[in-house]
Design a protein around this motif. Structure first.
Motif, PDB file in Angstrom:
ATOM      1  N   ARG A  25       0.818  -1.225   0.000  1.00  0.00           N
ATOM      2  CA  ARG A  25       0.000   0.000   0.000  1.00  0.00           C
ATOM      3  C   ARG A  25       0.847   1.269   0.000  1.00  0.00           C
ATOM      4  NH1 ARG A  25      -5.355   0.424  -1.344  1.00  0.00           N
ATOM      5  NH2 ARG A  25      -6.346  -1.525  -0.847  1.00  0.00           N
ATOM      6  N   ALA A  26       1.988   1.244   0.695  1.00  0.00           N
ATOM      7  CA  ALA A  26       2.857   2.427   0.762  1.00  0.00           C
ATOM      8  C   ALA A  26       3.780   2.512  -0.448  1.00  0.00           C
ATOM      9  CB  ALA A  26       3.678   2.402   2.047  1.00  0.00           C
ATOM     10  N   GLY A  27       3.731   1.502  -1.306  1.00  0.00           N
ATOM     11  CA  GLY A  27       4.582   1.481  -2.485  1.00  0.00           C
ATOM     12  C   GLY A  27       5.948   0.885  -2.193  1.00  0.00           C
ATOM     13  N   ILE A  28       6.680   0.613  -3.266  1.00  0.00           N
ATOM     14  CA  ILE A  28       8.043   0.095  -3.148  1.00  0.00           C
ATOM     15  C   ILE A  28       8.906   0.732  -4.222  1.00  0.00           C
ATOM     16  CG2 ILE A  28       7.398  -2.105  -2.087  1.00  0.00           C
ATOM     17  CD1 ILE A  28       7.698  -3.470  -4.755  1.00  0.00           C
ATOM     18  N   THR A  29      10.204   0.676  -4.004  1.00  0.00           N
ATOM     19  CA  THR A  29      11.131   1.242  -4.988  1.00  0.00           C
ATOM     20  C   THR A  29      11.276   0.272  -6.163  1.00  0.00           C
ATOM     21  OG1 THR A  29      13.104   0.241  -4.029  1.00  0.00           O
ATOM     22  CG2 THR A  29      12.434   2.417  -3.161  1.00  0.00           C
ATOM     23  N   ILE A  51      14.289  -9.912 -11.295  1.00  0.00           N
ATOM     24  CA  ILE A  51      14.759  -9.310 -12.536  1.00  0.00           C
ATOM     25  C   ILE A  51      15.698  -8.161 -12.198  1.00  0.00           C
ATOM     26  CG2 ILE A  51      12.717  -9.989 -13.860  1.00  0.00           C
ATOM     27  CD1 ILE A  51      11.598  -7.188 -13.495  1.00  0.00           C
ATOM     28  N   GLU A  52      16.389  -7.657 -13.196  1.00  0.00           N
ATOM     29  CA  GLU A  52      17.296  -6.530 -12.997  1.00  0.00           C
ATOM     30  C   GLU A  52      16.495  -5.227 -12.948  1.00  0.00           C
ATOM     31  OE1 GLU A  52      20.594  -6.678 -12.447  1.00  0.00           O
ATOM     32  OE2 GLU A  52      20.365  -8.859 -12.448  1.00  0.00           O
ATOM     33  N   PRO A  53      16.956  -4.228 -12.178  1.00  0.00           N
ATOM     34  CA  PRO A  53      16.234  -2.947 -12.111  1.00  0.00           C
ATOM     35  C   PRO A  53      15.948  -2.304 -13.468  1.00  0.00           C
ATOM     36  CG  PRO A  53      17.801  -3.066 -10.314  1.00  0.00           C
ATOM     37  CD  PRO A  53      18.050  -4.273 -11.193  1.00  0.00           C
ATOM     38  N   PRO A  54      16.868  -2.327 -14.442  1.00  0.00           N
ATOM     39  CA  PRO A  54      16.513  -1.740 -15.751  1.00  0.00           C
ATOM     40  C   PRO A  54      15.342  -2.456 -16.429  1.00  0.00           C
ATOM     41  CG  PRO A  54      18.894  -1.979 -15.564  1.00  0.00           C
ATOM     42  CD  PRO A  54      18.283  -2.710 -14.399  1.00  0.00           C
ATOM     43  N   THR A  55      15.251  -3.758 -16.221  1.00  0.00           N
ATOM     44  CA  THR A  55      14.125  -4.520 -16.783  1.00  0.00           C
ATOM     45  C   THR A  55      12.826  -4.095 -16.112  1.00  0.00           C
ATOM     46  OG1 THR A  55      15.594  -6.376 -17.238  1.00  0.00           O
ATOM     47  CG2 THR A  55      13.222  -6.850 -17.206  1.00  0.00           C
ATOM     48  N   PRO A  92       8.684  10.558  -5.023  1.00  0.00           N
ATOM     49  CA  PRO A  92      10.080  10.605  -4.582  1.00  0.00           C
ATOM     50  C   PRO A  92      10.244   9.892  -3.240  1.00  0.00           C
ATOM     51  CG  PRO A  92       9.044  12.774  -4.429  1.00  0.00           C
ATOM     52  CD  PRO A  92       8.048  11.860  -5.052  1.00  0.00           C
ATOM     53  N   VAL A  93      11.422   9.307  -3.055  1.00  0.00           N
ATOM     54  CA  VAL A  93      11.749   8.662  -1.785  1.00  0.00           C
ATOM     55  C   VAL A  93      12.438   9.706  -0.905  1.00  0.00           C
ATOM     56  CG1 VAL A  93      13.166   6.878  -0.674  1.00  0.00           C
ATOM     57  CG2 VAL A  93      11.953   6.370  -2.798  1.00  0.00           C
ATOM     58  N   PRO A  94      11.886   9.965   0.275  1.00  0.00           N
ATOM     59  CA  PRO A  94      12.547  10.933   1.150  1.00  0.00           C
ATOM     60  C   PRO A  94      13.990  10.507   1.439  1.00  0.00           C
ATOM     61  CG  PRO A  94      10.402  10.305   2.026  1.00  0.00           C
ATOM     62  CD  PRO A  94      10.698   9.397   0.869  1.00  0.00           C
ATOM     63  N   ASN A  95      14.875  11.443   1.472  1.00  0.00           N
ATOM     64  CA  ASN A  95      16.290  11.223   1.790  1.00  0.00           C
ATOM     65  C   ASN A  95      17.084  10.502   0.709  1.00  0.00           C
ATOM     66  OD1 ASN A  95      15.695  12.391   4.309  1.00  0.00           O
ATOM     67  ND2 ASN A  95      15.163  10.388   5.155  1.00  0.00           N
ATOM     68  N   ASP A  96      16.491  10.253  -0.463  1.00  0.00           N
ATOM     69  CA  ASP A  96      17.231   9.621  -1.547  1.00  0.00           C
ATOM     70  C   ASP A  96      16.659  10.080  -2.885  1.00  0.00           C
ATOM     71  OD1 ASP A  96      18.656   8.093  -3.331  1.00  0.00           O
ATOM     72  OD2 ASP A  96      18.323   6.199  -2.288  1.00  0.00           O
ATOM     73  N   ARG A  97      17.233  11.111  -3.444  1.00  0.00           N
ATOM     74  CA  ARG A  97      16.719  11.690  -4.681  1.00  0.00           C
ATOM     75  C   ARG A  97      16.834  10.762  -5.880  1.00  0.00           C
ATOM     76  NH1 ARG A  97      18.620  17.748  -5.542  1.00  0.00           N
ATOM     77  NH2 ARG A  97      18.580  18.511  -3.422  1.00  0.00           N
ATOM     78  N   ARG A  98      17.702   9.774  -5.810  1.00  0.00           N
ATOM     79  CA  ARG A  98      17.891   8.862  -6.943  1.00  0.00           C
ATOM     80  C   ARG A  98      16.764   7.841  -7.044  1.00  0.00           C
ATOM     81  NH1 ARG A  98      22.937   6.062  -5.278  1.00  0.00           N
ATOM     82  NH2 ARG A  98      21.848   6.366  -3.326  1.00  0.00           N
ATOM     83  N   GLN A  99      16.058   7.608  -5.959  1.00  0.00           N
ATOM     84  CA  GLN A  99      15.031   6.566  -5.919  1.00  0.00           C
ATOM     85  C   GLN A  99      13.637   7.162  -6.061  1.00  0.00           C
ATOM     86  OE1 GLN A  99      15.252   3.214  -5.401  1.00  0.00           O
ATOM     87  NE2 GLN A  99      17.371   2.931  -4.818  1.00  0.00           N
ATOM     88  N   VAL A 100      12.749   6.371  -6.638  1.00  0.00           N
ATOM     89  CA  VAL A 100      11.324   6.706  -6.637  1.00  0.00           C
ATOM     90  C   VAL A 100      10.571   5.508  -6.079  1.00  0.00           C
ATOM     91  CG1 VAL A 100      11.367   8.343  -8.545  1.00  0.00           C
ATOM     92  CG2 VAL A 100      10.976   5.937  -9.013  1.00  0.00           C
TER      93      VAL A 100
END
Length: 153
Positions: free
Chosen positions: A48-52, A62-66, A84-92
């Motif tokens: 429910r809160a989502g995942i990266t 699977i690999e993240p690019p896939t 956006p993921v708080p404290n990590d701008r690279r992640q969604v």
């Protein structure tokens, strides 16, 4: 196992794999999905809160690019949003929308129909034996291939 039995096993499994995937594709097309997208969306909806994307990729084996490419193909349906993921701008974080959650019972219904159409004509004992044999075969095959191959679907 002798050669004729091995040929029979190979033919039966290859044919079933192709037929099952084609039947699944037909059912999912009615929902606007392709095989594999159903599993991805269903898995996302469990959180429910989502995942990266990285967490999703790990769960699917699977690999993240896939995972990123698969999400891009799903994006047009409006079934999830990126946050956006708080404290990590690279992640969604991928969060399923209400439209996505509304589709989950339809996915589960398609799976149930396909299971019934596939094994519904056999006795409960035969079905259980078939499932046990298939699960054992999957476990043995998993040991022969890259562990990231088809861990979920």
């Amino acid at each position: 196992m002798d050669t004729s039995e091995a040929i029979r096993v190979n033919r039966a499994l290859n044919k079933m794999s192709k037929l099952y995937r084609a039947a699944k594709a037909r059912k999912l097309a009615a929902l606007g999905l392709h095989p594999g997208q159903d599993v991805m969306l269903w898995l996302l909806a469990q959180e429910r809160a989502g995942i990266t994307v990285s967490e999703l990729a790990a769960r699917l084996g699977i690999e993240p690019p896939t995972a990123t490419r698969s999400l891009a193909r799903l994006e047009g349906g409006g079934w999830f949003r990126r946050e956006p993921v708080p404290n990590d701008r690279r992640q969604v974080r991928i969060v399923v929308t209400e439209a996505g959650h509304a589709l989950i019972p339809e996915i589960e219904r398609a799976w149930a129909e396909l299971a019934e159409e596939t094994l519904g004509g056999v006795s409960a004992e035969q079905r259980e034996n078939t499932l046990l044999a298939l699960e054992q075969a999957n476990d043995r095959l998993r040991g022969l291939v890259d562990p990231t191959v088809l861990t979920e679907e």
